[in-house]
Structures are given as structure tokens and as C-alpha cells.
Design an enzyme around this catalytic site. Sequence first.
Site, PDB file in Angstrom:
ATOM      1  N   ASP A  62       0.839  -1.202   0.000  1.00  0.00           N
ATOM      2  CA  ASP A  62       0.000   0.000   0.000  1.00  0.00           C
ATOM      3  C   ASP A  62       0.876   1.254   0.000  1.00  0.00           C
ATOM      4  O   ASP A  62       0.385   2.373  -0.109  1.00  0.00           O
ATOM      5  CB  ASP A  62      -1.013  -0.002   1.158  1.00  0.00           C
ATOM      6  CG  ASP A  62      -0.350   0.057   2.519  1.00  0.00           C
ATOM      7  OD1 ASP A  62       0.893  -0.066   2.599  1.00  0.00           O
ATOM      8  OD2 ASP A  62      -1.079   0.231   3.525  1.00  0.00           O
ATOM      9  N   SER A  63       2.202   1.061   0.062  1.00  0.00           N
ATOM     10  CA  SER A  63       3.140   2.168  -0.164  1.00  0.00           C
ATOM     11  C   SER A  63       2.917   2.786  -1.538  1.00  0.00           C
ATOM     12  O   SER A  63       3.410   3.879  -1.815  1.00  0.00           O
ATOM     13  CB  SER A  63       4.585   1.672  -0.034  1.00  0.00           C
ATOM     14  OG  SER A  63       4.779   0.514  -0.824  1.00  0.00           O
ATOM     15  N   ASP A 101      -1.159  -6.305  -0.441  1.00  0.00           N
ATOM     16  CA  ASP A 101      -1.146  -5.655   0.871  1.00  0.00           C
ATOM     17  C   ASP A 101      -2.544  -5.112   1.178  1.00  0.00           C
ATOM     18  O   ASP A 101      -3.052  -4.264   0.426  1.00  0.00           O
ATOM     19  CB  ASP A 101      -0.137  -4.493   0.793  1.00  0.00           C
ATOM     20  CG  ASP A 101       0.378  -4.071   2.139  1.00  0.00           C
ATOM     21  OD1 ASP A 101       0.067  -4.731   3.138  1.00  0.00           O
ATOM     22  OD2 ASP A 101       1.116  -3.062   2.173  1.00  0.00           O
ATOM     23  N   LYS A 131      -1.046  -9.484   2.927  1.00  0.00           N
ATOM     24  CA  LYS A 131      -0.324  -9.009   4.118  1.00  0.00           C
ATOM     25  C   LYS A 131      -1.235  -8.082   4.909  1.00  0.00           C
ATOM     26  O   LYS A 131      -1.984  -7.288   4.315  1.00  0.00           O
ATOM     27  CB  LYS A 131       0.949  -8.259   3.710  1.00  0.00           C
ATOM     28  CG  LYS A 131       1.696  -7.693   4.914  1.00  0.00           C
ATOM     29  CD  LYS A 131       3.058  -7.143   4.531  1.00  0.00           C
ATOM     30  CE  LYS A 131       3.027  -5.756   3.934  1.00  0.00           C
ATOM     31  NZ  LYS A 131       2.459  -4.723   4.826  1.00  0.00           N
ATOM     32  N   GLU A 133      -1.264  -5.552   8.559  1.00  0.00           N
ATOM     33  CA  GLU A 133      -0.459  -4.923   9.608  1.00  0.00           C
ATOM     34  C   GLU A 133      -1.098  -5.166  10.977  1.00  0.00           C
ATOM     35  O   GLU A 133      -2.325  -5.061  11.120  1.00  0.00           O
ATOM     36  CB  GLU A 133      -0.379  -3.414   9.373  1.00  0.00           C
ATOM     37  CG  GLU A 133       0.375  -3.038   8.111  1.00  0.00           C
ATOM     38  CD  GLU A 133       0.489  -1.522   7.923  1.00  0.00           C
ATOM     39  OE1 GLU A 133       0.080  -0.772   8.835  1.00  0.00           O
ATOM     40  OE2 GLU A 133       0.983  -1.107   6.867  1.00  0.00           O
ATOM     41  N   GLU A 200       9.309  -4.119  10.496  1.00  0.00           N
ATOM     42  CA  GLU A 200       9.689  -2.816   9.925  1.00  0.00           C
ATOM     43  C   GLU A 200      10.186  -1.884  11.015  1.00  0.00           C
ATOM     44  O   GLU A 200       9.511  -1.688  12.041  1.00  0.00           O
ATOM     45  CB  GLU A 200       8.471  -2.191   9.193  1.00  0.00           C
ATOM     46  CG  GLU A 200       8.801  -0.824   8.614  1.00  0.00           C
ATOM     47  CD  GLU A 200       7.822  -0.328   7.565  1.00  0.00           C
ATOM     48  OE1 GLU A 200       6.909  -1.079   7.182  1.00  0.00           O
ATOM     49  OE2 GLU A 200       7.990   0.826   7.128  1.00  0.00           O
TER      50      GLU A 200
HETATM   51  O1  KIV Z   1       3.497  -1.116   1.728  1.00  0.00           O
HETATM   52  C1  KIV Z   1       4.649  -1.588   1.661  1.00  0.00           C
HETATM   53  O2  KIV Z   1       5.386  -1.390   0.701  1.00  0.00           O
HETATM   54  C2  KIV Z   1       5.104  -2.399   2.784  1.00  0.00           C
HETATM   55  C3  KIV Z   1       6.538  -2.830   2.777  1.00  0.00           C
HETATM   56  C4  KIV Z   1       7.418  -1.704   3.030  1.00  0.00           C
HETATM   57  C5  KIV Z   1       6.778  -3.949   3.715  1.00  0.00           C
HETATM   58  O3  KIV Z   1       4.350  -2.680   3.651  1.00  0.00           O
END
Ligand code: KIV
Length: 293
Positions: A62-63, A101, A131, A133, A200
Site C-alpha cells: 500500500d506504499s 497488501d 499481508k 499490519e 519494519e
Molecule cells: O506497503 C509496503 O510497501 C510495505 C513494505 C514496506 C513492507 O508494507
Amino acid sequence: MPCSKYWKRIRKEPNMAENQFTIQSFKNKKEKGERITMLTAYDYTTATLLDDAGVDSLLVGDSLGMVMLGYENTLKVTMDDMIHHTKAVARGIRHAFLIGDMPFLSYHISVEEAVRNAGRFVQEGGAQAVKLEGGPPVVDKIRAIIKAQIPVLGHLGLTPQSVNAMGGFKLQGKDIEAARQIIDDALLLQDAGVFGIVLECVPDGLAGIITEKLDIPTIGIGAGAQCDGQVLVIQDLLGMYRQMRPKFVKTFTPGGDTAVAAVQQYIEEVRSGKFPAKAHSFLMDEALLAKLR
Ligand code: KIV
């Protein structure tokens, strides 16, 4: 894409049977003490490059809210944004294991919504895992997603979706209590059935202790060298995102500077008439041309 004399295919057709990195490969690598490589990707072309380079796993993080969409953090990213980018990355992969994510609020409201949204990553996006969090507050959702046969990667330490609650992007697990909490959370997630955990922005010694305690691999980002694997945002690795650069990022090539220089050269060559040259043009038979004239 159909090829012709003028459109050359450079990359081979995708062949999914080719040396696929699977959920089992994560476990095998940890057992053998081999480091796992993971990178983020958000589009088809980049996915083909990273996959061809041989990276084990791609994360549609989600970055993308920051590096692709220009938001100041990841909180505005929606499920539809994530699915759109996951589909594009999935089309470019032959070998790497693809993880989607789950964005802010896609798994916080109820277990049902969490399972439905995780399912969208697999069914619509073509991801092999998701993924999430967080620790105890989301463990019921993690268990339910795994029960629906969708592998889950955990994420502890600095969890960017909690940026407001954490008071900024900060190193986590600095004191004994905070460090113990992250260790307990990691054990809880392992017990819930996650196949790995992203750590992280935590001190390297703490990441080392967690890595030793767990049977599943840890994937570090800003967590030192003792993790079982590493993940980086591809724009950071390539030096493409120049708005900010955390201490833990290594820029492997100044791609942003190279891109700016290449575009400046393009502008200069178009203005001076140097580009396009004959090599980039479709030439017409001289006799035909004469008739036309
Ligand atoms: O959103 C993302 O890119 C991440 C990674 C930095 C692990 O969660």
C-alpha cells in the site's frame, strides 16, 4: 502482443510452470538458512523486470499510495486501487510469489469484510497471499483469512497504517516493554498461522531475537541483517522516489537522476531535430514517394 518485423518481442511468453517460488519455498529457505528476497511492485513493466532478475517474492504494497499516487501516507489507498495494481503486477510474473497488501480499513471493521477483501486479492488480483499490519487487534481476522485458504504475511514494528496512532514514522521496540510486546505479537501471529512476518523499523538485535524464536521467516525492512529475508520499496532501491529517504534505504542506483538526465536529453534531441533519426523511422520507397509528390 502480436509481433512483426517492426515490433520485436524481447521477453519470452510467460510460463507459470517455470521455477515458481511458493509458500513452501519460504519455509524451505528458512530451514536451509538461505535469505529470502522481496521487493514491492505496482505495475506490469516493473514486475517483469524484477521477476526476470529472479526476486523470490513481489509485494504490491500500500506504499503505492505514496510512491505511485503521491499521497503523504498510505491511509487514502482503497481496495480498488490495490486490486487495479495487483492485477497489473500479476500479469508480469512467471516466478515470484505475489502478495497483496490489505489497505487501511479493509480488514479493521469485521472478520467478514476482512475475508471478503482478502478473497478479492486472490480472485480478482491474482495474488497468492495477503499481508496485514498489526498484532492482537487483527488476529481474529488473520485466523479467518487463513481458514479461507488464503496465506497471510504478518507485519509488526512500524506499521504505517497506524502513523497517526504512533505519532509519525518512528523506530519501534526501543524500550524493554515495547520490545517484549513485539516478541509476544510475533509469537501470536505465528500461532495464528501466518507464513512469515515483516519486521519494519525495529532495532536489529530485537529482529535477531524474533528471528531466532520463530519457525517462520522474518522479512526485514529497517530491521537489520539478522532477518531471514529483506524487502525494499522498489522506488527506493532504484533512487526514483526523491521526496524522502529513510535511513534504512540503500539506493542501489541513482535511477531518478538517470531518468531526469535521459528526459533532458530527449527534450534536447527533439528540439534540435536529432531524434527521431532514420533508424527510428519507417522509410518509404523513393519511387512511390516521387509519385506522391
Ligand atoms: O506497503 C509496503 O510497501 C510495505 C513494505 C514496506 C513492507 O508494507
